[in-house]
Design an enzyme around this catalytic site. Structure first.
Site, short mmCIF file in Angstrom:
data_model
loop_
_atom_site.label_atom_id
_atom_site.label_comp_id
_atom_site.label_asym_id
_atom_site.label_seq_id
_atom_site.Cartn_x
_atom_site.Cartn_y
_atom_site.Cartn_z
N CYS A 1 0.86 -1.17 0.00
CA CYS A 1 0.00 0.00 0.00
C CYS A 1 0.90 1.23 0.00
O CYS A 1 1.82 1.33 0.82
CB CYS A 1 -0.89 0.01 1.23
SG CYS A 1 -1.84 1.55 1.41
N ASP B 1 -0.34 -5.79 0.28
CA ASP B 1 -1.59 -6.07 -0.41
C ASP B 1 -1.40 -7.37 -1.18
O ASP B 1 -0.30 -7.64 -1.68
CB ASP B 1 -1.95 -4.95 -1.39
CG ASP B 1 -2.44 -3.69 -0.68
OD1 ASP B 1 -3.19 -3.82 0.30
OD2 ASP B 1 -2.07 -2.60 -1.13
N GLU C 1 9.19 -15.00 -21.62
CA GLU C 1 9.87 -16.10 -20.91
C GLU C 1 9.35 -16.09 -19.48
O GLU C 1 9.36 -15.06 -18.81
CB GLU C 1 11.39 -15.88 -20.98
CG GLU C 1 12.19 -17.08 -20.52
CD GLU C 1 12.21 -17.24 -19.03
OE1 GLU C 1 11.89 -18.35 -18.55
OE2 GLU C 1 12.54 -16.26 -18.33
N GLU D 1 -5.22 -0.64 -8.73
CA GLU D 1 -5.46 -0.31 -10.13
C GLU D 1 -4.15 -0.04 -10.86
O GLU D 1 -3.94 -0.52 -11.99
CB GLU D 1 -6.39 0.91 -10.25
CG GLU D 1 -7.76 0.73 -9.63
CD GLU D 1 -7.86 1.06 -8.13
OE1 GLU D 1 -8.99 1.20 -7.65
OE2 GLU D 1 -6.82 1.16 -7.45
#
Length: 155
Positions: A53, A60, A76, A95
């Site tokens: 965060c 998170d 790869e 996001e």
């Protein structure tokens, strides 16, 4: 091995590789797609993705699903794993992390199509799921559902 070995330029696969400390430091690698004349889907699933965060520094967690229809290049997988791991020290909102990954892959691989589902675990009681794709999926390519249940059943 012959001189036309498509894997000859890979530097991370097959040996010990240091985990990059940030997404910007991470080096993605690619190889020519030997099946570039065929439209098919590739899926990478990262059920234990972590980032930080940007406000609190607390971790998170997300379950990422990346589907792409390759063009001339394949990513790869070890380099992708190291790139995703580099986010564990990176502070950004859900996001931003999700779209940063998708856009970097699109810019690096120029796939025929790519979608990402970022299924983030709750912070403050609210899961945040982030979805993005480059456009309509190519006709004739089988794309299964990403298979991640709503939060109540996630786990």
């Amino acid at each position: 091995m012959s001189d036309d070995n498509i894997y000859k330029d890979l530097t991370q696969l097959g040996g010990a590789t240091r985990v990059p400390q940030s997404p910007g430091e991470a080096e993605l690698e690619r190889v020519p797609n030997p099946q570039a004349d065929t439209a098919y889907a590739v899926r990478f699933t990262a059920p234990e993705f972590t980032s930080l965060c940007p406000m609190t520094g607390q971790p998170d967690f997300a379950h990422l699903v990346i589907d792409y229809v390759p063009g001339d290049w394949l990513v790869e997988s070890k380099s992708l794993k190291l790139y995703l791991t580099s986010f564990r020290n990176h502070g950004a909102f859900h996001e931003d992390c999700t779209l940063t990954i998708a856009r970097r892959l699109v810019g690096f691989l120029a796939p025929r199509w790519l979608r990402i589902g970022g299924y983030w675990y709750p912070r403050g009681g609210i899961p945040i799921d982030v979805f993005w794709q480059t456009g309509p999926a190519p006709e004739g390519v089988w794309l299964p559902d990403q298979g991640v249940p709503p939060y109540r059943g996630r786990g």
